[in-house]
Enzyme design. Structure first.
Site, PDB file in Angstrom:
ATOM      1  N   CYS A  62       0.887  -1.158   0.000  1.00  0.00           N
ATOM      2  CA  CYS A  62       0.000   0.000   0.000  1.00  0.00           C
ATOM      3  C   CYS A  62       0.921   1.203   0.000  1.00  0.00           C
ATOM      4  O   CYS A  62       1.565   1.510   0.993  1.00  0.00           O
ATOM      5  CB  CYS A  62      -0.909   0.021   1.229  1.00  0.00           C
ATOM      6  N   CYS A  68      -0.518   4.280   2.511  1.00  0.00           N
ATOM      7  CA  CYS A  68      -0.413   4.148   3.965  1.00  0.00           C
ATOM      8  C   CYS A  68      -0.172   2.697   4.306  1.00  0.00           C
ATOM      9  O   CYS A  68       0.929   2.207   4.176  1.00  0.00           O
ATOM     10  CB  CYS A  68      -1.642   4.707   4.668  1.00  0.00           C
ATOM     11  N   SER A  69      -1.196   1.976   4.695  1.00  0.00           N
ATOM     12  CA  SER A  69      -0.976   0.579   5.062  1.00  0.00           C
ATOM     13  C   SER A  69      -2.263  -0.217   4.908  1.00  0.00           C
ATOM     14  O   SER A  69      -2.596  -1.037   5.754  1.00  0.00           O
ATOM     15  CB  SER A  69      -0.462   0.481   6.484  1.00  0.00           C
ATOM     16  N   CYS A  70      -3.017   0.017   3.844  1.00  0.00           N
ATOM     17  CA  CYS A  70      -4.235  -0.740   3.592  1.00  0.00           C
ATOM     18  C   CYS A  70      -3.874  -2.222   3.524  1.00  0.00           C
ATOM     19  O   CYS A  70      -2.880  -2.596   2.905  1.00  0.00           O
ATOM     20  CB  CYS A  70      -4.894  -0.322   2.282  1.00  0.00           C
TER      21      CYS A  70
END
Lengths: 109, 199
Positions: free
Chosen positions: B104, B107-109
């Site tokens: 991602c 961000c950090s999906c």
């Protein structure tokens, strides 16, 4: 450069490959608060996500400086969203944190 | 009291978190006990085990595999895994000639309901930036050497689409049952930064 990647060892079975997700207890509390407040409808997930992306983008744009702390940025994003929905303001958090800092050493958590 | 952003940043995050939790609790917005339960669930129960069950089912049931690749969300829901953030999961298949890896970049999906919480390296800026530009080098550093003729596809997760990699079943495990295959499947394999090893 690759230091953060190196901590990941060889593949392990699923029940034991959950490396330490939270480096410190406060990180799990910050995580838990965001998910709990989302569940309760205090804000939507896209609102929180946008705030988190904004914080990360700002950190990246700043270049040198603060070391990267994912949950530090997560916490800042959470405060941003809570301020914008008028649930808790950053000033209130700072005031409270300062008064917590006045506690004598060895206080009971 | 006057505050500046500069002095505020110096407050230890643990203190700041505690202050926020107190304020939210006082206002009835969170229940610390319920929150403890939620954190434990994410840390221990959801985990990559759910994803491993999906993969093991796909390896042993060709019909399920077909459904999984066609509509990941629905096929994962069949096994009872769904919910928070996992609305649109797209499953991509690794083969001898084609390798998929997930990142991602924003961000950090991450597909939480099947993989639990993202590992620290997944959230790291270096991984997020570099895996797109030089996936073969990053994978090699993480211990996965891919032959030059293997095509690598990098999938960028978003708030709408979460990717799950269906790893190759390791050779020599065809005789194993679904239950025996589950413990072989690692989180890293389902993100696409590792292969599944035979026992």
């Amino acid at each position: 450069m690759s230091a953060p990647l190196d901590i990941e060892g060889p593949a392990a079975p699923p029940r034991s490959n959950g490396e330490l997700v939270f480096a410190e207890p406060w990180e799990s509390r910050a995580f838990g608060m965001a998910v709990t407040l989302y569940d309760a409808g205090v804000f939507t997930w896209p609102e929180f996500q946008a705030a988190l992306i904004a914080r990360i983008t700002t950190w990246e744009a700043a270049g040198e400086g603060e070391p990267y702390s994912y949950y530090g940025l997560w916490l800042a994003a959470l405060e941003d969203v809570l301020t914008s929905v008028r649930a808790v303001s950053t000033d209130e958090v700072i005031t409270r944190a300062r008064s917590l800092a006045q506690r004598p050493p060895g206080h009971d958590h | 009291m006057t505050t500046t952003a500069g002095s505020a940043e110096r407050l230890p995050p643990a203190l700041r978190t505690e202050a926020l939790e107190q304020l939210l609790t006082e206002r009835g917005l969170i229940d610390p006990k319920a929150m403890n339960g939620l954190i434990t669930t994410y840390e221990t129960n959801i985990g990559p085990l759910n994803g491993a069950k999906v993969v093991a089912r796909a390896w042993t049931d060709p019909e399920y595999r077909r459904r999984l690749l066609e509509d990941g969300t629905a096929a994962i829901d069949e096994l009872g895994f769904g919910g928070f953030q996992g609305e649109h999961i797209v499953v991509v298949e690794n083969t001898a000639t084609s390798h998929n890896v997930v990142v991602c970049t924003l961000c950090s999906c991450y597909p939480w309901p099947v993989l639990g919480l993202p590992p620290s390296w997944y959230k790291d800026p270096a991984y997020r930036a570099r895996v797109v530009k030089e996936p073969r080098a990053v994978l090699s550093e993480m211990g996965l050497e891919l032959a030059d003729d293997v095509r690598i596809t990098v999938h960028d997760s978003t708030s709408e689409v979460r990717w799950l990699v269906l790893p190759e079943q390791p050779p020599g495990t065809e005789h194993l049952t679904e239950e025996e295959l589950v413990p072989l499947v690692t989180r890293d394999a389902m993100v696409g930064v590792a292969k599944v090893a035979a026992p």
